[in-house]
Design an enzyme around this catalytic site. Sequence first.
Site, PDB file in Angstrom:
ATOM      1  N   GLU A   1      48.851  57.139 -33.618  1.00  0.00           N
ATOM      2  CA  GLU A   1      47.985  57.996 -34.386  1.00  0.00           C
ATOM      3  C   GLU A   1      46.916  57.306 -34.874  1.00  0.00           C
ATOM      4  O   GLU A   1      46.020  57.783 -36.112  1.00  0.00           O
ATOM      5  CB  GLU A   1      48.766  58.515 -35.608  1.00  0.00           C
ATOM      6  CG  GLU A   1      50.024  59.255 -34.961  1.00  0.00           C
ATOM      7  CD  GLU A   1      49.978  60.360 -34.181  1.00  0.00           C
ATOM      8  OE1 GLU A   1      49.056  60.777 -33.669  1.00  0.00           O
ATOM      9  OE2 GLU A   1      51.119  60.650 -33.613  1.00  0.00           O
TER      10      GLU A   1
ATOM     11  N   ASP B   1      43.141  61.122 -25.351  1.00  0.00           N
ATOM     12  CA  ASP B   1      44.430  61.048 -24.773  1.00  0.00           C
ATOM     13  C   ASP B   1      44.329  61.215 -23.280  1.00  0.00           C
ATOM     14  O   ASP B   1      43.749  61.960 -22.687  1.00  0.00           O
ATOM     15  CB  ASP B   1      45.130  62.285 -25.148  1.00  0.00           C
ATOM     16  CG  ASP B   1      45.646  62.158 -26.768  1.00  0.00           C
ATOM     17  OD1 ASP B   1      45.887  60.905 -27.285  1.00  0.00           O
ATOM     18  OD2 ASP B   1      45.602  63.221 -27.309  1.00  0.00           O
TER      19      ASP B   1
END
Length: 522
Positions: A204, A343
Amino acid sequence: MSAPQPEPVPGQLTLVLHTHLPWLAHHGRWPVGEEWLFQSWSAAYLPLMRVLRTLAAENRRGLLTLGVTPVVTAQLDDPYCLDGMHQWLANWQLRAWEAANLHTPTGAAEGTATTPEALRQFGIREYEEAAQALEDFTTLWRHGASPLLRELIDAGTVELLGGPLAHPFQPLLNPRLREFALHEGLADARQRFAHTPSGIWAPECAYAPGMEHDYAGAGVSHFMVDGPSLHGDTALGRPVGQTDVVAFGRDLQVSYRVWSPKSGYPGHAAYRDFHTFDHLTGLKPARVTGRNVASDDKAPYDPQRAERAIDAHVADFVTLVRQRMISESERIGRPAHVVAAFDTELFGHWWYEGPMWLERLLRALPAAGVHVGTLGDALAGGFVGTPVDLPPSSWGSGKDWTVWSGEKVADLVALNAEVVDTALSTVDKALAQTDTAPTRDFVADQILRETLLTVSSDWPFMVSKDSAADYARYRARLHAHAMREIADALASGRREVAQRLADGWNRADGLFGALDARRLPR
């Protein structure tokens, strides 16, 4: 006469991809579970590997920095997952065959994506794509992803970023378990790839002051943070605190051109619509068409129309990158470093055309005078500025820790703290017979394995975002239950029961086979 070459621009562009899914094997199939793994594998990982192997065969080097979390490689190497993936691909081909041979009226309005003729045309193309995926998988992937990734690493095509086991939110984790997870995660990469990553994608992009010392102790030279962690000044990597560990920040201006909910490329009308399914075959035959067009009214996917949009978006991104590198270099008075980070699953899974865009982009950037390199190349090239003290931060909403520590997930925060405390004390007692346990303790190993799965950052993220929140809570509590059940048996002297329970849970959660509780910091 050949066209004149564009003037080279100062600096370097680095594309960073972060590949992560939670541990899904043996934990449900649909709508959340193994289907998520197989969809991402088929739509993103297979075509991305095809792109990188194609470019590697052209002797292109330093194309991108590829973060692959240990929990993803564990699944992409796992025999159970490999067998499941093979069956999934075969089923995809059968569904495409069904669409290609459809003769039953569907009741769809003329000109929409689910008329029989539109579905037949789509099914023919989809069948060919599924056949290509099956061919790739059976010839290249049957021993897992690690051999393929190692080829790309050895060739210098990509730089690998590692990370801690099971993707915990590190700032909220007990320091002992945090150190253990990081060291074991790097060791896991070394075992799979014969290469220890020098850089990591912190789960994260989460950071707490002092973590740079953990990284230095683990041999990590650089890691990723989000742009606001560097107050938006991402033109150079920055050593953190009193260490030589360098933080690289994501350039949001460049990254958001691709992946913005409001204006990013994947929402273009010509691209395949991710959300619209044909309920008979489970395929996605529509294009976006328009932001306010209902699913039943979406137009059929048109590959030629999508091709034109890909080329336009490659050109747009190249122009943006050139402008950004020139302006940032002028601003800081030296060649600048621009990091665009995403991502991996965006490329193919969420955005069907993403792998095609990426391949064309990686050809177009050098042709446009843009130097492309990895984060490691940026370090070696001196794209590093003055030291900085980073604030507590993440790449989540608000760029703080709220997604993982806020009121919506207070129950998971409390659960994680209780589970970790119990696990550490139980393992300490189990290994306390001697200073160094003479043999591996597989019961203690399984306690730590279930603990790490409990504290995965995915569960609070899914709850905070209300994305399969029930599944996320179920998974966190299931792994907590497994840990408690084994630990209770061990604490009450029922060693044989604890062993039997550990063996049973290991059949579902047998990832990270080399995890060794004896390496838990004392």
